[in-house]
Design a protein around this motif. Structure first.
Motif, PDB file in Angstrom:
ATOM      1  N   MET A  87     -16.462  11.023  21.312  1.00 18.04           N
ATOM      2  CA  MET A  87     -15.364  10.079  21.144  1.00 18.04           C
ATOM      3  C   MET A  87     -14.628   9.862  22.456  1.00 18.04           C
ATOM      4  N   ASP A  88     -14.231   8.624  22.683  1.00 16.21           N
ATOM      5  CA  ASP A  88     -13.380   8.280  23.836  1.00 16.21           C
ATOM      6  C   ASP A  88     -13.947   8.803  25.148  1.00 16.21           C
ATOM      7  N   GLY A  89     -15.266   8.693  25.306  1.00 12.39           N
ATOM      8  CA  GLY A  89     -15.911   9.083  26.548  1.00 12.39           C
ATOM      9  C   GLY A  89     -16.378  10.515  26.620  1.00 12.39           C
ATOM     10  N   ALA A  90     -16.071  11.334  25.619  1.00 15.83           N
ATOM     11  CA  ALA A  90     -16.574  12.711  25.607  1.00 15.83           C
ATOM     12  C   ALA A  90     -18.062  12.703  25.273  1.00 15.83           C
ATOM     13  N   PRO A  91     -18.859  13.577  25.881  1.00  9.80           N
ATOM     14  CA  PRO A  91     -20.292  13.599  25.583  1.00  9.80           C
ATOM     15  C   PRO A  91     -20.552  14.006  24.125  1.00  9.80           C
ATOM     16  N   PRO A  92     -21.672  13.551  23.552  1.00  2.54           N
ATOM     17  CA  PRO A  92     -21.947  13.809  22.141  1.00  2.54           C
ATOM     18  C   PRO A  92     -22.856  15.005  21.885  1.00  2.54           C
ATOM     19  N   ASP A  93     -23.170  15.781  22.922  1.00  6.63           N
ATOM     20  CA  ASP A  93     -24.249  16.765  22.797  1.00  6.63           C
ATOM     21  C   ASP A  93     -23.745  18.182  22.509  1.00  6.63           C
ATOM     22  N   TYR A  94     -22.644  18.289  21.796  1.00  5.81           N
ATOM     23  CA  TYR A  94     -22.158  19.605  21.356  1.00  5.81           C
ATOM     24  C   TYR A  94     -21.363  19.387  20.077  1.00  5.81           C
ATOM     25  N   ASP A  95     -20.912  20.466  19.467  1.00  6.51           N
ATOM     26  CA  ASP A  95     -20.158  20.379  18.216  1.00  6.51           C
ATOM     27  C   ASP A  95     -18.698  20.735  18.437  1.00  6.51           C
ATOM     28  N   LEU A  96     -17.835  20.183  17.602  1.00  7.99           N
ATOM     29  CA  LEU A  96     -16.468  20.650  17.548  1.00  7.99           C
ATOM     30  C   LEU A  96     -16.468  22.038  16.909  1.00  7.99           C
ATOM     31  N   VAL A  97     -15.949  23.027  17.620  1.00 12.60           N
ATOM     32  CA  VAL A  97     -15.773  24.377  17.079  1.00 12.60           C
ATOM     33  C   VAL A  97     -14.275  24.631  17.032  1.00 12.60           C
ATOM     34  N   ILE A  98     -13.741  24.821  15.845  1.00 12.11           N
ATOM     35  CA  ILE A  98     -12.297  24.883  15.654  1.00 12.11           C
ATOM     36  C   ILE A  98     -11.661  25.979  16.503  1.00 12.11           C
ATOM     37  N   SER A  99     -12.258  27.165  16.510  1.00 14.81           N
ATOM     38  CA  SER A  99     -11.674  28.264  17.283  1.00 14.81           C
ATOM     39  C   SER A  99     -11.685  27.960  18.777  1.00 14.81           C
ATOM     40  N   GLN A 100     -12.751  27.324  19.262  1.00 10.26           N
ATOM     41  CA  GLN A 100     -12.831  26.991  20.685  1.00 10.26           C
ATOM     42  C   GLN A 100     -11.792  25.936  21.052  1.00 10.26           C
ATOM     43  N   ALA A 101     -11.721  24.864  20.268  1.00 10.96           N
ATOM     44  CA  ALA A 101     -10.754  23.813  20.546  1.00 10.96           C
ATOM     45  C   ALA A 101      -9.330  24.366  20.490  1.00 10.96           C
ATOM     46  N   ALA A 102      -9.064  25.204  19.491  1.00 12.06           N
ATOM     47  CA  ALA A 102      -7.726  25.782  19.357  1.00 12.06           C
ATOM     48  C   ALA A 102      -7.375  26.653  20.559  1.00 12.06           C
ATOM     49  N   ALA A 103      -8.336  27.443  21.031  1.00 15.40           N
ATOM     50  CA  ALA A 103      -8.092  28.309  22.190  1.00 15.40           C
ATOM     51  C   ALA A 103      -7.830  27.477  23.442  1.00 15.40           C
ATOM     52  N   GLU A 104      -8.555  26.379  23.608  1.00 17.65           N
ATOM     53  CA  GLU A 104      -8.347  25.518  24.777  1.00 17.65           C
ATOM     54  C   GLU A 104      -6.971  24.866  24.742  1.00 17.65           C
ATOM     55  N   ILE A 105      -6.552  24.445  23.563  1.00 15.64           N
ATOM     56  CA  ILE A 105      -5.226  23.825  23.425  1.00 15.64           C
ATOM     57  C   ILE A 105      -4.129  24.849  23.699  1.00 15.64           C
TER      58      ILE A 105
END
Length: 308
Positions: A87-105
């Motif tokens: 989405m919005d220019g992000a590459p499509p070749d991986y999955d959203l992982v909730i714990s990873q996204a939360a840790a990055e935020i």
């Protein structure tokens, strides 16, 4: 004739396969370290802001749904959008992982200790926001969960309800062409099943559909899988995520995706935070009830919650 029936059946299978994604359980592939930064923001806004507001979207939802939040910047808010895969220019070749996204935020927030932290999570983005809040080193963080997803994406019941709604949309459209079914299904997302029985709501749904038609994103199986795979496995941690008064749900009472009863059960596990319901509205509140962002801002600025 046989080819026609076969083609029609393939179109039906394609439509239903979108909902069938909710039943999958394969392990997600996290975003690799080499992938581009998932955050989109303006450094000059961040520098002068008193508050960072993280914007976390839903499945196949572009960042522009949060455009109303940009009007908050003169008042000291810095919007920071987190891009989902593809989405919005992000590459499509991986999955959203909730714990990873939360840790990055959380890590991003903790690099700015002088800022208040606010998070708006829409649909799938709401679980990300809730988990991110647990890692943020602040005692005044607030989370607005709009049309929130629930544990395990609602499971089989959500998938079956969604399949029924899409088949109903196919019947209303008189077609098996996804280009005709999906706009019809969007009307259900706006006001729910019952809303389409009301002439005024039906008329309003048609008007909003025309307004949004150029921005509608057709279902994409690969991207939907990348953005929902982890949610279909996800559960709340056993310990309390955040004090309940720092969480508020903003939901349509006719949401056909995550039904009110599911939201209530989810909220109980979070300590019964307040739920602000919008009668007769569905899943896409940012379209049917755009004033939801005013209500969210009011919650963010409500006195008496957290340390000031």
């Amino acid at each position: 004739m046989a080819d026609g029936r076969g083609g029609a059946m393939m179109r039906v299978i394609r439509v239903l396969s979108i909902l069938g994604l909710l039943l999958g359980c394969s392990a997600p592939q996290p975003r690799p370290p080499s992938a581009p930064d998932p955050f989109v923001y303006r450094q000059e806004e961040l520098a002068r802001a008193h508050s960072i507001v993280f914007l976390l979207p839903g499945v196949l939802t572009p960042g522009e749904i949060f455009d109303p939040v940009r009007t908050w910047t003169p008042s000291g808010y810095a919007p920071v959008y987190y891009r989902f895969p593809g989405m919005d220019g992000a590459p499509p070749d991986y999955d959203l992982v909730i714990s990873q996204a939360a840790a990055e935020i959380a890590a991003f927030a903790n690099r700015h200790p002088g800022k208040k932290i606010r998070l708006i999570g829409y649909s799938t983005g709401a679980p990300v926001a809730l988990i991110a809040a647990t890692g943020i080193d602040r005692d005044d963080t607030r989370v607005a969960a709009m049309s929130s997803a629930v544990e395990q994406a609602g499971g089989l019941r959500t998938a079956l309800n969604g399949a029924a709604d899409i088949l109903a949309a196919a019947l209303r459209s008189g077609s098996l062409d996804l280009n005709r079914i999906w706009p019809e299904y969007y009307k259900t997302l706006l006001f729910g099943r019952d809303g389409l029985r009301d002439p005024d709501r039906r008329k309003r749904a048609a008007q909003l559909l025309e307004q949004e038609r150029d921005r509608l994103i057709q279902p994409d199986i690969a991207l939907s899988r990348a953005q929902t795979r982890d949610l279909r496995r996800w559960r709340l941690p056993p310990t309390r995520v955040l004090d309940a008064d720092r969480i508020r749900f903003f939901v349509g009472t006719s949401d056909p995706v995550f039904r009110p009863a599911q939201t209530l059960r989810f909220a109980r596990k979070l300590g019964n935070p307040r739920i602000l319901g919008y009668p007769g509205h569905g899943h896409v509140l940012f379209v049917s009830r755009p004033e939801v962002f005013d209500d969210i801002r009011a919650f963010f600025e409500e006195p008496g919650i957290g340390a000031y």
